[in-house]
Design an enzyme around this catalytic site. Structure first.
Site, short mmCIF file in Angstrom:
data_model
loop_
_atom_site.label_atom_id
_atom_site.label_comp_id
_atom_site.label_asym_id
_atom_site.label_seq_id
_atom_site.Cartn_x
_atom_site.Cartn_y
_atom_site.Cartn_z
N HIS A 1 -11.10 -2.58 0.53
CA HIS A 1 -11.23 -1.27 -0.10
C HIS A 1 -12.04 -1.25 -1.39
O HIS A 1 -11.90 -0.35 -2.21
CB HIS A 1 -9.84 -0.65 -0.35
N CYS B 1 -5.64 3.85 -4.05
CA CYS B 1 -5.91 2.50 -3.53
C CYS B 1 -7.08 1.78 -4.19
O CYS B 1 -6.92 0.70 -4.76
CB CYS B 1 -6.17 2.56 -2.02
N ASP C 1 0.01 -0.93 -4.81
CA ASP C 1 -1.22 -0.45 -5.45
C ASP C 1 -1.04 0.89 -6.15
O ASP C 1 -1.74 1.20 -7.10
CB ASP C 1 -2.38 -0.41 -4.45
N ASN C 2 -0.12 1.70 -5.64
CA ASN C 2 0.15 3.00 -6.26
C ASN C 2 1.49 3.49 -5.76
O ASN C 2 2.07 2.91 -4.84
CB ASN C 2 -0.96 4.02 -5.95
N ASP D 1 0.85 -1.19 0.00
CA ASP D 1 0.00 0.00 0.00
C ASP D 1 0.89 1.24 0.00
O ASP D 1 1.63 1.48 0.95
CB ASP D 1 -0.89 -0.03 1.25
N ASP D 2 0.84 2.00 -1.06
CA ASP D 2 1.60 3.25 -1.18
C ASP D 2 3.11 3.03 -1.14
O ASP D 2 3.86 3.94 -0.76
CB ASP D 2 1.23 4.26 -0.08
#
Ligand SMILES: [Ca+2]
Length: 439
Positions: A139, A76, A285-286, A36-37
């Site tokens: 999410h 996300c 995810d990003n 995540d991130d």
């Protein structure tokens, strides 16, 4: 003639099909490690100078590194919706028309979520006989109809939304943590996250969930584990034994803990003897959330911007595939094409920061053959070099830096000779400023 061909084709097909049924191998397990991130530049193998991801770097060395791997969206929810459906956010509904090009995701006041009409990866795998588990952040909508167990997963431990909070449970509730169909507590209340110190035990809990599931399924039907941890998403957290251990601060602590967990998961697959029947894929995810940097944001390496932008920093993700016996080791990257030098331009970029690389320019002007660290020649040269470096540092008087100040008035308004040509331009008023270097 046509009939003969058809009969021949049919018998060949039936023969192949029956042979296939007898010799059909067990489908591979799939482990999808989704960060995540986490940014492209957070991995040692991509040049992060602290080199604090030894297990991921090893995974890349044993597998395939994808330096040009992209997400479908730099945020996300739409990214995860795209990952699990294989379809762009505008196709799977994870976008908004409230305003032009808005970044949209699923906070807890969102009404929508993943539509029933979408086929998610776990739904397809379930039809193929897999058992599917999601650990961590879902999410894709938190209302009952969007529950992950309604969309192909058999088990879930984790939360439907980001671990924001703490909330007062009056104006806003704390985010629930689920085990399968039901919540088993809430962040901050039952699953503490100390915003001041960054301490939380969640990554260790998520590791245990993965370990238990892999052990449970190792010799059962094939499994799909979607390990969607979120320690690198603000508020960034790590467990006590990792806090304060990174050169990069709290964010680095979180990365180190995840890296350690990835190492444990891969080792478990090996210990169970199922590594050659398990495809493992690692990505994010990003891009890193630069808005949370430096304490709670990662690195996108040399790329522009980060999360919530469609620049490289937002869209290009670290990615590694690992499947011993199927994916040849050390494939997928060549930092110096055509210039492979043993021990120097390596896949894992090992040894770069430990000792200086020395070349004998008389024998080797192309710097193709670094002198061996253990050789007497190397050690003798180093003994000569170190005192010279120290002397240089002691006696060095830095010059005035020439690249600190900028001024629009010094541009090429009136280069020499412009008068003769009548091409001189008037310069603006002199206004010296500190240069802005965005990259
Ligand atoms: Ca994210």
């Amino acid at each position: 003639m046509a009939t003969v061909a058809m009969v021949l084709g049919l018998s060949l097909f039936l023969g192949w099909a029956s042979l296939g049924a007898e010799a059909e191998p067990r489908p591979p397990n799939i482990v999808l490690l989704l960060m995540d991130d986490m940014g492209w530049g957070d991995l040692g193998v991509f040049g992060e100078p602290s080199k604090e991801t030894p297990h991921l770097d090893q995974m890349a060395a044993e597998g395939m590194l994808f330096p040009n791997f992209y997400t479908a969206n730099p945020l996300c929810s739409p990214s995860r919706a795209a990952l699990l459906t294989g379809r762009l956010p505008i196709r799977n509904g994870f976008y908004t028309t409230n305003a032009h090009a808005r970044n949209a995701y699923t906070p807890q006041e969102i009404v929508g979520g993943i539509p029933d009409s979408e086929f998610l990866l776990p739904e397809l795998l379930k039809k193929a006989g897999y058992v599917n588990k999601i650990v961590g952040k879902w999410h894709l909508g938190h209302r009952p109809q969007f529950h992950p167990l309604k969309h192909g997963f058999d088990e879930w431990f984790g939360a439907p939304n980001c671990h924001f909070g703490p909330y007062d449970n009056k104006a806003r509730p704390n985010i629930p943590v689920y085990r399968n169909w039901e919540m088993v507590g809430r962040f901050f209340e039952d699953f503490p996250i100390n915003l001041k110190t960054g301490e939380a035990n969640l990554t260790q809990i998520y590791l245990q969930e993965a370990v238990d599931f892999i052990k449970q399924q190792a010799h059962q039907q094939p499994f799909f584990l979607y390990w969607a941890v979120d320690a690198t998403h603000a508020p960034v957290y790590a467990s006590k034994s990792f806090l304060g251990t990174s050169q990069r601060g709290r964010y680095g602590d979180a990365v180190r803990e995840i890296d350690d967990c990835v190492g444990k998961i891969l080792k478990l697959l090996q210990d169970l003897g199922i590594q050659e029947n398990t495809f493992v894929f690692f990505t994010s995810d990003n891009g890193a959330a630069l808005i949370s940097a430096p304490i709670q944001g990662g690195s996108n390496g040399p790329f522009l911007c980060g999360k919530q932008t469609t620049f490289e920093g937002g869209m290009r993700e670290p990615a590694i595939a690992w499947w011993p016996g199927h994916i040849p080791a050390g494939r997928g990257i060549d930092f110096c094409p055509g210039q492979n030098i043993s021990g120097v331009t390596t896949h894992s970029q090992e040894e770069h920061t430990k000792l200086p690389l020395l070349f004998h320019l008389g024998r080797d002007p192309g710097e193709k053959y670094p002198i061996s660290f253990s050789s007497l020649e190397y050690q003798n040269v180093l003994l000569k070099i170190f005192p010279i470096v120290e002397e240089h540092k002691k006696t060095m008087i830095p010059a005035e830096p020439q690249l600190n100040v900028c001024n629009l008035a010094v541009m090429n308004w009136a280069p020499p000779g412009c008068e003769k040509l009548g091409r001189c331009l008037a310069s603006p008023e002199s206004k010296p400023e500190k240069c802005f270097w965005p990259h």
